[in-house]
Motif scaffolding. Structure first.
Motif, PDB file in Angstrom:
ATOM      1  N   GLY A  25       4.408  11.488 -15.300  1.00  0.00           N
ATOM      2  CA  GLY A  25       4.403  11.591 -14.150  1.00  0.00           C
ATOM      3  C   GLY A  25       3.345  10.220 -13.867  1.00  0.00           C
ATOM      4  N   LEU A  26       2.505  10.489 -12.723  1.00  0.00           N
ATOM      5  CA  LEU A  26       1.484   9.462 -12.208  1.00  0.00           C
ATOM      6  C   LEU A  26       0.425   9.476 -13.305  1.00  0.00           C
ATOM      7  CD1 LEU A  26       1.004  10.343  -8.572  1.00  0.00           C
ATOM      8  CD2 LEU A  26       2.312   8.256  -9.612  1.00  0.00           C
ATOM      9  N   GLY A  27      -0.003  10.536 -14.488  1.00  0.00           N
ATOM     10  CA  GLY A  27      -0.894  10.430 -15.370  1.00  0.00           C
ATOM     11  C   GLY A  27      -0.358   9.232 -16.214  1.00  0.00           C
ATOM     12  N   LEU A  28       0.777   8.671 -16.532  1.00  0.00           N
ATOM     13  CA  LEU A  28       1.137   7.656 -17.112  1.00  0.00           C
ATOM     14  C   LEU A  28       0.528   6.197 -16.635  1.00  0.00           C
ATOM     15  CD1 LEU A  28       4.777   8.485 -18.001  1.00  0.00           C
ATOM     16  CD2 LEU A  28       2.863   8.696 -19.593  1.00  0.00           C
ATOM     17  N   LEU A  29       0.703   6.156 -15.378  1.00  0.00           N
ATOM     18  CA  LEU A  29       0.013   5.058 -14.703  1.00  0.00           C
ATOM     19  C   LEU A  29      -1.408   5.142 -14.901  1.00  0.00           C
ATOM     20  CD1 LEU A  29       2.144   4.679 -11.443  1.00  0.00           C
ATOM     21  CD2 LEU A  29       2.341   3.462 -13.406  1.00  0.00           C
ATOM     22  N   LEU A  30      -2.142   6.411 -14.715  1.00  0.00           N
ATOM     23  CA  LEU A  30      -3.334   6.659 -14.605  1.00  0.00           C
ATOM     24  C   LEU A  30      -4.132   5.985 -16.211  1.00  0.00           C
ATOM     25  CD1 LEU A  30      -5.676   7.681 -12.789  1.00  0.00           C
ATOM     26  CD2 LEU A  30      -5.662   9.831 -14.188  1.00  0.00           C
ATOM     27  N   LYS A  31      -3.453   6.602 -16.886  1.00  0.00           N
ATOM     28  CA  LYS A  31      -3.657   6.334 -18.559  1.00  0.00           C
ATOM     29  C   LYS A  31      -3.650   5.009 -19.034  1.00  0.00           C
ATOM     30  CE  LYS A  31      -2.526   7.931 -23.137  1.00  0.00           C
ATOM     31  NZ  LYS A  31      -1.582   9.036 -24.022  1.00  0.00           N
ATOM     32  N   ASN A  32      -2.840   4.267 -18.123  1.00  0.00           N
ATOM     33  CA  ASN A  32      -2.478   2.580 -18.446  1.00  0.00           C
ATOM     34  C   ASN A  32      -3.329   1.702 -17.677  1.00  0.00           C
ATOM     35  OD1 ASN A  32      -0.955   1.034 -20.043  1.00  0.00           O
ATOM     36  ND2 ASN A  32       0.578   0.525 -18.543  1.00  0.00           N
ATOM     37  N   ASN A  33      -4.268   2.559 -16.856  1.00  0.00           N
ATOM     38  CA  ASN A  33      -5.421   1.761 -15.778  1.00  0.00           C
ATOM     39  C   ASN A  33      -4.668   0.975 -14.831  1.00  0.00           C
ATOM     40  OD1 ASN A  33      -7.754   2.871 -17.289  1.00  0.00           O
ATOM     41  ND2 ASN A  33      -7.138   1.362 -19.061  1.00  0.00           N
ATOM     42  N   GLN A  34      -3.706   1.687 -14.364  1.00  0.00           N
ATOM     43  CA  GLN A  34      -2.701   0.830 -13.373  1.00  0.00           C
ATOM     44  C   GLN A  34      -3.086   1.290 -11.836  1.00  0.00           C
ATOM     45  OE1 GLN A  34       1.065   1.348 -15.840  1.00  0.00           O
ATOM     46  NE2 GLN A  34       1.611  -0.169 -14.185  1.00  0.00           N
ATOM     47  N   ILE A  35      -4.006   2.418 -11.916  1.00  0.00           N
ATOM     48  CA  ILE A  35      -4.305   2.850 -10.351  1.00  0.00           C
ATOM     49  C   ILE A  35      -5.885   2.778 -10.496  1.00  0.00           C
ATOM     50  CG2 ILE A  35      -4.491   5.022  -9.234  1.00  0.00           C
ATOM     51  CD1 ILE A  35      -2.514   6.448 -10.688  1.00  0.00           C
ATOM     52  N   LYS A  36      -6.073   2.064  -8.988  1.00  0.00           N
ATOM     53  CA  LYS A  36      -7.590   1.721  -8.682  1.00  0.00           C
ATOM     54  C   LYS A  36      -8.163   2.706  -7.882  1.00  0.00           C
ATOM     55  CE  LYS A  36      -9.814  -1.535  -6.028  1.00  0.00           C
ATOM     56  NZ  LYS A  36     -10.018  -2.774  -5.143  1.00  0.00           N
ATOM     57  N   LYS A  37      -7.117   3.486  -7.032  1.00  0.00           N
ATOM     58  CA  LYS A  37      -7.838   4.480  -6.191  1.00  0.00           C
ATOM     59  C   LYS A  37      -6.659   5.607  -6.024  1.00  0.00           C
ATOM     60  CE  LYS A  37      -9.497   5.566  -1.593  1.00  0.00           C
ATOM     61  NZ  LYS A  37      -9.789   4.770  -0.057  1.00  0.00           N
ATOM     62  N   MET A  38      -7.076   6.735  -5.932  1.00  0.00           N
ATOM     63  CA  MET A  38      -6.213   7.985  -5.723  1.00  0.00           C
ATOM     64  C   MET A  38      -6.608   8.531  -4.599  1.00  0.00           C
ATOM     65  SD  MET A  38      -3.712   9.289  -7.083  1.00  0.00           S
ATOM     66  CE  MET A  38      -2.776  11.016  -6.551  1.00  0.00           C
ATOM     67  N   ILE A  39      -5.765   8.830  -3.595  1.00  0.00           N
ATOM     68  CA  ILE A  39      -5.980   9.737  -2.544  1.00  0.00           C
ATOM     69  C   ILE A  39      -4.955  10.947  -2.663  1.00  0.00           C
ATOM     70  CG2 ILE A  39      -5.743   9.963  -0.060  1.00  0.00           C
ATOM     71  CD1 ILE A  39      -6.191   6.889  -0.006  1.00  0.00           C
ATOM     72  N   GLY A  40      -5.543  12.185  -2.850  1.00  0.00           N
ATOM     73  CA  GLY A  40      -4.877  13.382  -2.974  1.00  0.00           C
ATOM     74  C   GLY A  40      -5.526  14.434  -2.740  1.00  0.00           C
ATOM     75  N   SER A  41      -5.233  15.963  -3.087  1.00  0.00           N
ATOM     76  CA  SER A  41      -5.842  17.120  -2.711  1.00  0.00           C
ATOM     77  C   SER A  41      -6.062  17.907  -4.091  1.00  0.00           C
ATOM     78  CB  SER A  41      -4.673  17.844  -2.005  1.00  0.00           C
ATOM     79  OG  SER A  41      -3.664  18.420  -2.585  1.00  0.00           O
TER      80      SER A  41
END
Length: 228
Positions: free
Chosen positions: A60-76
């Motif tokens: 899931g989104l953890g793949l983008l996170l691991k690949n350093n593609q996410i700068k900011k995360m808005i979630g709960s």
């Protein structure tokens, strides 16, 4: 008729560096997993992602996170993602944690054209810092603003070629409100049917909110398997 893509990479190729994305799902349920994999392939970076949580370390989104593609995360919810924890503690990831009901309403408000609303959730906590507080009927409420996205990525069970969507059970979760809140909504569906095959009373997302469709087989991983 909406554009029906045959390539997941083609469906997301115009998502540029610095874009704001909304991504459906709750845990690993109802996530547009193939569209996420396509974003990993494109290498797009500096993304702001709005989603309930950020997947798990290897899916899931953890793949983008691991690949350093996410700068900011808005979630709960941080969830079971150790890399999420590491990046936050290391100052590598900007995070805006929001009460889950508030997150859902901020997304829904964007789709409904409502710029802001008052809620009691978070009053007297760090959630309220820097936000306007008003009193209604003797009770304090904080002002929360709507969340908008350049692109919304959702997953549905069935869709027709006009873009009408039906979600399956709990996979419905955040997907309908996210579909309505993005400038461009890309729907990953499991089954494409002809116009007229869907009962209008069963449609969860009307076609007006959907711009692109793509059919793909899902792995449907289980986030935490519990057996007796």
């Amino acid at each position: 008729m909406k554009t029906v893509h045959t390539s997941f990479v083609e469906a997301v190729k115009d998502i540029q560096d610095g874009a704001t994305l909304m991504v459906g799902g709750f845990g690993l349920v109802g996530i547009p997993e193939n569209l996420i994999l396509a974003l990993v392939q494109t290498g797009v970076k500096d993304l702001t992602v709005i989603s309930n949580n950020c997947g798990v370390d290897d899916w899931g989104l953890g793949l983008l996170l691991k690949n350093n593609q996410i700068k900011k995360m808005i979630g709960s919810y941080v969830g079971e993602n150790k890399e999420f924890e590491r990046q936050v503690l290391a100052g590598e990831l900007e995070v805006e944690l929001t009460p889950q009901g508030t997150l859902a309403e901020r997304i829904r408000a964007a789709g409904a054209g409502i710029p802001a609303f008052y809620t009691p959730a978070g009053v007297g906590t760090p959630v309220a810092e820097g936000k306007e507080v008003r009193v209604f009927a003797g009770k304090e409420y904080i002002l929360e603003t709507a969340l908008h996205a350049d692109f919304s990525l959702v997953r549905a069970y069935k869709g027709d070629s006009m873009g009408n969507l039906i979600y399956n059970k709990t996979a419905r979760n955040f997907n309908p409100i996210i579909a309505a809140a993005g400038k461009v909504t890309i729907a990953e569906i499991e089954e494409l049917v002809e116009v007229g095959d869907l009962n209008p009373n069963d449609v969860h997302t009307p076609s007006i909110y959907v711009q692109r469709l793509i059919v793909g087989k899902q792995e449907k991983r289980i986030e935490k398997l519990t057996v007796s």
